[in-house]
Enzyme design. Structure first.
Site, PDB file in Angstrom:
ATOM      1  CB  SER A  84      48.060  17.335 -34.288  1.00 29.84           C
ATOM      2  OG  SER A  84      47.263  16.654 -35.230  1.00 29.84           O
ATOM      3  CG  HIS A 106      46.823  13.075 -31.978  1.00 29.09           C
ATOM      4  ND1 HIS A 106      45.683  13.735 -31.560  1.00 29.09           N
ATOM      5  CD2 HIS A 106      47.178  13.674 -33.146  1.00 29.09           C
ATOM      6  CE1 HIS A 106      45.379  14.694 -32.415  1.00 29.09           C
ATOM      7  NE2 HIS A 106      46.264  14.677 -33.382  1.00 29.09           N
TER       8      HIS A 106
END
Length: 233
Positions: A84, A106
């Site tokens: 992330s 993501h």
């Protein structure tokens, strides 16, 4: 002088740091990074070690910016995971990744309450955040925005080798570069005769005693010497 920065645990705003410290939990805030950078002097090197599941996107962006400003003096090493927002930080400079490490990319996520207008507005905010953050991947790997967003939409998990193939890191740690060894020569390729070869020739010379056959003997010796060299090779 080398300065070490550890990006460990969740990435949090500065004013949450005391809470995680009180529970002795790994965490990283922008102030942690800035403190190390404040000690930097011209010519120093900065090594960043990343093992983080990610965290608040604003924190990731701030730390990315701090490191990106000093890109030429920074080396980043992903030792565990860079997920992330931590993957965003890893795009800030030269980066290597342990062969056992993982990277995860993501889309931005968040929570919202309200009516359909609120939800639709939040969806657009998240899409805008995705487009902003994907520029880090685009800049590092030379991806198009479409390619970066597609990778984020799929919640892509990458090994070190896969991250390298996509251009998201520069090298896999401990990877040995195979160097092609070339012979060192000066002028034409040649080799000096061995001691054994020279001794054999000396013995043959001693066996040639007759002056009248010297011309033939020299030719014969030369042919034998060539044969010996071939055998040695």
């Amino acid at each position: 002088m080398k300065h070490r920065i550890d990006i460990r645990g969740v990435m949090i705003p500065n004013d949450y740091k005391w809470y995680y410290d009180w529970f002795n939990e790994d965490s990283t805030c922008p102030a942690d990074v800035q403190k190390i950078l404040d000690a930097y002097r011209d010519g120093d090197e900065i090594e960043v070690y990343v093992n983080s599941p990610g965290g608040v996107i604003e924190v990731g962006s701030e730390i990315y910016t701090l490191l990106r400003r000093m890109k030429e003096n920074v080396k980043i090493y992903i030792t565990g995971e860079a997920c992330s927002a931590a993957s965003i930080i890893s795009m800030a400079a030269y980066c290597e990744m342990a062969p056992t490490a993982l990277m995860m990319v993501h889309c931005v996520s968040g929570a919202v309450r309200g009516n359909h207008n609120d939800l639709e507005h939040q969806a657009e905010v998240l899409r805008t955040a995705d487009r902003a953050l994907c520029t880090a991947y685009m800049e590092k790997a030379g991806m198009t925005e479409e390619e970066a967003l597609e990778m984020m939409e799929a919640e892509t998990w990458l090994t070190a080798q896969q991250a390298k193939e996509r251009g998201l890191i520069d090298a896999v740690m401990f990877e040995e570069e195979k160097e092609e060894k070339q012979p060192l020569v000066a002028g034409p390729l040649f080799s000096l005769p061995s001691d054994e070869q020279m001794e054999k020739v000396k013995r043959m010379i001693k066996q040639t005693d007759e002056p009248e056959t010297n011309g033939a003997s020299v030719f014969l010796l030369q042919q034998k010497l060539n044969l010996l060299k071939l055998k040695e090779n």
